[in-house]
Design a protein around this motif. Structure first.
Motif, short mmCIF file in Angstrom:
data_model
loop_
_atom_site.label_atom_id
_atom_site.label_comp_id
_atom_site.label_asym_id
_atom_site.label_seq_id
_atom_site.Cartn_x
_atom_site.Cartn_y
_atom_site.Cartn_z
N GLY A 70 0.77 -1.23 0.00
CA GLY A 70 0.00 0.00 0.00
C GLY A 70 0.80 1.29 0.00
O GLY A 70 0.22 2.38 0.05
N PHE A 71 2.12 1.19 -0.04
CA PHE A 71 2.92 2.42 -0.07
C PHE A 71 3.12 2.87 -1.51
O PHE A 71 3.59 2.10 -2.36
N GLN A 72 2.71 4.09 -1.81
CA GLN A 72 2.79 4.58 -3.19
C GLN A 72 3.89 5.62 -3.36
O GLN A 72 4.46 5.74 -4.44
N HIS A 73 4.16 6.37 -2.31
CA HIS A 73 5.14 7.46 -2.43
C HIS A 73 6.45 7.03 -1.78
O HIS A 73 6.57 7.03 -0.57
N ILE A 74 7.37 6.65 -2.62
CA ILE A 74 8.62 6.10 -2.10
C ILE A 74 9.80 6.80 -2.77
O ILE A 74 9.89 6.82 -4.00
N ILE A 75 10.63 7.36 -1.95
CA ILE A 75 11.86 7.95 -2.48
C ILE A 75 13.02 7.09 -1.99
O ILE A 75 13.13 6.83 -0.79
N ILE A 76 13.84 6.62 -2.93
CA ILE A 76 15.00 5.82 -2.54
C ILE A 76 16.26 6.57 -2.96
O ILE A 76 16.42 6.96 -4.11
N GLU A 77 17.11 6.81 -1.99
CA GLU A 77 18.36 7.51 -2.29
C GLU A 77 19.55 6.62 -1.95
O GLU A 77 19.50 5.87 -1.00
N GLU A 78 20.59 6.77 -2.76
CA GLU A 78 21.83 6.04 -2.48
C GLU A 78 22.77 6.93 -1.70
O GLU A 78 22.93 8.10 -2.01
N GLN A 79 23.39 6.33 -0.70
CA GLN A 79 24.40 7.07 0.07
C GLN A 79 25.69 6.28 -0.05
O GLN A 79 25.76 5.12 0.33
N LEU A 80 26.72 6.91 -0.62
CA LEU A 80 27.96 6.17 -0.89
C LEU A 80 28.97 6.26 0.24
O LEU A 80 29.91 5.47 0.32
N SER A 81 28.77 7.26 1.12
CA SER A 81 29.74 7.45 2.20
C SER A 81 29.00 7.57 3.53
O SER A 81 28.05 8.35 3.62
N PRO A 82 29.38 6.86 4.60
CA PRO A 82 30.51 5.91 4.61
C PRO A 82 30.20 4.67 3.78
O PRO A 82 29.04 4.29 3.64
N ALA A 83 31.25 4.08 3.22
CA ALA A 83 31.08 2.91 2.37
C ALA A 83 30.62 1.71 3.19
O ALA A 83 30.96 1.58 4.37
N TRP A 84 29.84 0.86 2.52
CA TRP A 84 29.38 -0.38 3.17
C TRP A 84 30.58 -1.26 3.50
O TRP A 84 31.53 -1.32 2.74
N THR A 85 30.49 -1.92 4.66
CA THR A 85 31.50 -2.95 4.96
C THR A 85 30.76 -4.19 5.45
O THR A 85 29.60 -4.13 5.85
N THR A 86 31.46 -5.30 5.44
CA THR A 86 30.86 -6.55 5.90
C THR A 86 30.53 -6.48 7.40
O THR A 86 29.78 -7.30 7.90
N ASP A 87 31.08 -5.48 8.11
CA ASP A 87 30.76 -5.29 9.53
C ASP A 87 29.26 -4.99 9.72
O ASP A 87 28.72 -5.18 10.81
#
Ligand SMILES: [Zn+2]
Length: 161
Positions: A70-87
């Motif tokens: 039922g969610f119609q208004h969705i904003i997805i943003e990418e954040q590159l920093s800090p970088a993903w780690t396996t932690d």
């Protein structure tokens, strides 16, 4: 620590990593924040590595799953920093990886030995720590290929990074 509203977390738990289909995006720890303003969602995700082609797929899967709820208004943003780690991978995520036959990261990025000869990776099949590295790069660049010297099975190791 990332806090995600429980009603949204329950939905995102159903969105799986296209590369490792037993891991949800919450297991991976790529969802950095979720804001729900009267049903309008703003979601911030951090790719497992920059330029990861799976991210577009993941964003589409997030939209699909949320829209069926039922969610119609969705904003997805990418954040590159800090970088993903396996932690950022959760303990339950590591357990699921192991059950899937992929050895999970054995160290945090802070104590990961720089010399791969010092890295001990137990076999996900028989738990033997008597294993050897075959190739630094397995089926994808984030994995290394190992072989168990006891049960003789080759397996992927999800490297710490
Ligand atoms: Zn084994």
């Amino acid at each position: 620590m990332v806090t995600i509203p429980a009603h949204i977390a329950a939905i995102l738990e159903q969105v799986f990593d296209p590369e490792v289909p037993v891991l949800s995006i919450l297991d991976l720890g790529i969802v950095r924040s979720v804001e729900d303003r009267d049903g309008q969602l703003k979601i911030i995700i951090t790719p497992t590595y920059s330029g990861c082609p799976a991210m577009q797929t993941i964003a589409t899967m997030i939209r699909l799953e949320l829209s069926t709820h039922g969610f119609q208004h969705i904003i997805i943003e990418e954040q590159l920093s800090p970088a993903w780690t396996t932690d950022w991978m959760t303990e339950s995520g590591k357990r699921k990886l192991q059950e899937y036959g992929i050895a999970p990261p054995q160290y945090s990025t802070k104590n990961n030995p720089t010399n791969y000869l010092e890295v001990v990776v137990p076999c996900p099949q028989c738990s033997s720590s008597h294993t050897e590295l075959i190739s630094q790069f397995g089926s994808t660049s984030c994995k290394a290929l190992y072989r168990c010297l006891d049960c003789k099975e080759p397996f992927d190791y999800f490297k710490c990074h």
